[in-house]
Enzyme design. Structure first.
Site, PDB file in Angstrom:
ATOM      1  N   THR A  59      64.432 116.072 -35.568  1.00 45.34           N
ATOM      2  CA  THR A  59      64.411 117.318 -36.335  1.00 45.34           C
ATOM      3  C   THR A  59      65.555 117.240 -37.336  1.00 45.34           C
ATOM      4  OG1 THR A  59      63.591 118.552 -34.432  1.00 45.34           O
ATOM      5  CG2 THR A  59      64.573 119.828 -36.219  1.00 45.34           C
ATOM      6  N   LYS A 118      58.099 122.754 -38.684  1.00 46.36           N
ATOM      7  CA  LYS A 118      58.945 122.875 -37.496  1.00 46.36           C
ATOM      8  C   LYS A 118      59.962 124.019 -37.650  1.00 46.36           C
ATOM      9  CE  LYS A 118      61.689 121.446 -34.045  1.00 46.36           C
ATOM     10  NZ  LYS A 118      61.396 121.336 -32.656  1.00 46.36           N
ATOM     11  N   LYS A 132      70.710 124.840 -34.103  1.00 46.38           N
ATOM     12  CA  LYS A 132      70.558 123.721 -35.050  1.00 46.38           C
ATOM     13  C   LYS A 132      69.344 123.959 -35.958  1.00 46.38           C
ATOM     14  CE  LYS A 132      68.994 118.974 -35.378  1.00 46.38           C
ATOM     15  NZ  LYS A 132      68.488 117.767 -34.754  1.00 46.38           N
TER      16      LYS A 132
HETATM   17  P1  NAD Z   1      70.015 113.147 -27.557  1.00 50.00           P
HETATM   18  O1  NAD Z   1      71.388 113.404 -28.067  1.00 50.00           O
HETATM   19  O2  NAD Z   1      69.731 113.217 -26.105  1.00 50.00           O
HETATM   20  O3  NAD Z   1      69.524 111.692 -28.067  1.00 50.00           O
HETATM   21  C1  NAD Z   1      69.860 111.117 -29.288  1.00 50.00           C
HETATM   22  C2  NAD Z   1      70.086 109.637 -29.033  1.00 50.00           C
HETATM   23  O4  NAD Z   1      70.356 108.993 -30.284  1.00 50.00           O
HETATM   24  C3  NAD Z   1      71.293 109.345 -28.124  1.00 50.00           C
HETATM   25  O5  NAD Z   1      70.887 108.548 -27.024  1.00 50.00           O
HETATM   26  C4  NAD Z   1      72.276 108.614 -29.043  1.00 50.00           C
HETATM   27  O6  NAD Z   1      73.044 107.619 -28.376  1.00 50.00           O
HETATM   28  C5  NAD Z   1      71.328 108.000 -30.044  1.00 50.00           C
HETATM   29  N1  NAD Z   1      71.956 107.637 -31.315  1.00 50.00           N
HETATM   30  C6  NAD Z   1      72.814 108.363 -32.070  1.00 50.00           C
HETATM   31  N2  NAD Z   1      73.158 107.673 -33.173  1.00 50.00           N
HETATM   32  C7  NAD Z   1      72.474 106.499 -33.132  1.00 50.00           C
HETATM   33  C8  NAD Z   1      72.394 105.374 -33.981  1.00 50.00           C
HETATM   34  N3  NAD Z   1      73.081 105.306 -35.113  1.00 50.00           N
HETATM   35  N4  NAD Z   1      71.608 104.337 -33.611  1.00 50.00           N
HETATM   36  C9  NAD Z   1      70.909 104.381 -32.449  1.00 50.00           C
HETATM   37  N5  NAD Z   1      70.937 105.440 -31.595  1.00 50.00           N
HETATM   38  C10 NAD Z   1      71.714 106.474 -31.930  1.00 50.00           C
HETATM   39  O7  NAD Z   1      69.068 114.139 -28.378  1.00 50.00           O
HETATM   40  P2  NAD Z   1      67.562 114.583 -28.011  1.00 50.00           P
HETATM   41  O8  NAD Z   1      67.587 115.823 -27.203  1.00 50.00           O
HETATM   42  O9  NAD Z   1      66.812 113.387 -27.545  1.00 50.00           O
HETATM   43  O10 NAD Z   1      67.043 115.003 -29.464  1.00 50.00           O
HETATM   44  C11 NAD Z   1      66.636 114.047 -30.428  1.00 50.00           C
HETATM   45  C12 NAD Z   1      65.997 114.788 -31.598  1.00 50.00           C
HETATM   46  O11 NAD Z   1      64.891 115.545 -31.114  1.00 50.00           O
HETATM   47  C13 NAD Z   1      66.937 115.781 -32.289  1.00 50.00           C
HETATM   48  O12 NAD Z   1      66.722 115.710 -33.673  1.00 50.00           O
HETATM   49  C14 NAD Z   1      66.512 117.124 -31.703  1.00 50.00           C
HETATM   50  O13 NAD Z   1      66.777 118.207 -32.577  1.00 50.00           O
HETATM   51  C15 NAD Z   1      65.021 116.900 -31.521  1.00 50.00           C
HETATM   52  N6  NAD Z   1      64.385 117.754 -30.496  1.00 50.00           N
HETATM   53  C16 NAD Z   1      64.959 117.886 -29.259  1.00 50.00           C
HETATM   54  C17 NAD Z   1      64.326 118.695 -28.305  1.00 50.00           C
HETATM   55  C18 NAD Z   1      64.918 118.861 -26.919  1.00 50.00           C
HETATM   56  O14 NAD Z   1      64.431 119.729 -26.176  1.00 50.00           O
HETATM   57  N7  NAD Z   1      65.919 118.074 -26.534  1.00 50.00           N
HETATM   58  C19 NAD Z   1      63.119 119.354 -28.611  1.00 50.00           C
HETATM   59  C20 NAD Z   1      62.548 119.169 -29.866  1.00 50.00           C
HETATM   60  C21 NAD Z   1      63.189 118.361 -30.799  1.00 50.00           C
END
Ligand code: NAD
Length: 288
Positions: free
Chosen positions: A93, A168, A243
């Site tokens: 997102t 979204k 966010k």
């Molecule tokens: P998270 O923080 O659990 O996962 C993000 C991952 O990205 C981490 O494991 C981190 O180590 C990795 N990362 C960061 N920088 C990096 C890089 N340069 N190279 C490789 N890996 C890297 O976050 P999440 O909850 O999995 O969310 C991910 C996305 O999904 C976000 O944009 C969030 O807004 C969206 N989202 C989350 C949810 C939810 O319920 N968690 C729901 C809908 C959308």
């Protein structure tokens, strides 16, 4: 298909595992060693850099925290490292402007790309029941669709590049507004001496009915089982809602859209998330 997967966090971990289950060869990368170990456990091949994961991949999927990171990963690790002609899918997102910029630049380098943010949380990511809202050309959508279908229950083409992110944030702004409204109505009903279950029975079949009431009721013990029945844990965290509201306000300012209630919802969630970022967003009812 050989698919590079970058970002194996709460969401990406389960999504990559579902691509493996669908028979794909998943080449995974994350900065976190724990995330890489979990991905190996799920059957992914893991790599020491995103560039190596992208080498030879026919598709690249990313699930990263924000637009700045997405841009850095595509600029430094994907462009010139994934084979030309690969289909790129960013499921993070992020803001609409960055999504459009990344798609435009990757297309100039000979790739096809979609923005494909998701609705549904960690359980939906693990269970393969996400909804994907997809922006991009018809041709890019047609290539991305079967990959997304392996991770979700619905894949909807929202139009041109960036329109997935637009869908979204418009959806989540509306969700924030009707959740706050639902919480205010239940809190006021209680103060007026009206029992919560009785109010639910009436409003859920009257004109005040909305998803926040009948599918995600913020009052414990009323309506279906929701995070309210679990101490406001395990749902959609208030910090993530904040966010999305910030992204929505940024997009509204850029587009000249009037979003007075959206702005008010952002301020309310900002105050709530300062102390309760990990609490489910329906927990806002506790502050009323
Ligand atoms: P998270 O923080 O659990 O996962 C993000 C991952 O990205 C981490 O494991 C981190 O180590 C990795 N990362 C960061 N920088 C990096 C890089 N340069 N190279 C490789 N890996 C890297 O976050 P999440 O909850 O999995 O969310 C991910 C996305 O999904 C976000 O944009 C969030 O807004 C969206 N989202 C989350 C949810 C939810 O319920 N968690 C729901 C809908 C959308």
């Amino acid at each position: 298909m050989k698919i590079a997967f970058i970002g194996l966090g709460n969401m990406g971990g389960g999504m990559a595992a579902n691509l493996v289950k669908a028979g794909h060869e998943v080449r995974a990368f994350d900065l976190s060693e724990a995330a890489l170990a979990a991905a190996r456990e799920a059957g992914c091949a893991t790599f020491g850099t995103a560039k190596e994961a992208c080498a030879g991949a026919e598709a690249v999927v990313s699930m990263l925290p924000n637009g700045a990171i997405v841009k850095a990963v595509y600029w430094d690790d994907v462009i010139g490292h994934a084979p030309e002609g690969a289909i790129l899918l960013d499921c993070s997102t992020i803001d609409v402007a960055t999504a459009r910029e990344v798609i435009s630049v990757t297309e100039q380098h000979g790739y096809q790309m979609v923005d494909a943010p998701v609705s549904g949380g960690i359980a939906a990511a693990n269970g393969g029941t996400l909804t994907f809202m997809v922006g991009g050309s018809d041709e890019a959508f047609a290539r991305a669709q079967p990959i997304l279908a392996a991770m979700g229950k619905a894949v909807i083409h929202a139009g041109a590049a960036g329109n997935g992110q637009a869908a979204k944030i418009c959806n989540n702004m509306l969700l924030a507004i009707h959740m706050i409204g639902t919480c205010e109505a239940f809190a006021m009903a209680e103060k007026l001496g009206l029992d919560a279950q009785t109010f639910y029975d009436i409003s859920s079949v009257s004109s005040g009915q909305c998803w926040s009431m009948t599918s995600y009721c913020p009052v414990p013990g009323v309506g279906p089982v929701t995070p309210a029945d679990n101490g406001y844990q395990g749902g959609f965290a208030a910090g993530l809602m904040l966010k999305d509201l910030k992204l929505a306000m940024e997009a509204a300012a850029g587009a000249g859209a009037t979003v007075e209630l959206g702005e008010h919802a952002r301020a309310i969630y900002e105050a709530f998330a300062a102390e309760n970022a990990a609490t489910d967003f329906s927990g806002i009812i506790r502050t009323l």
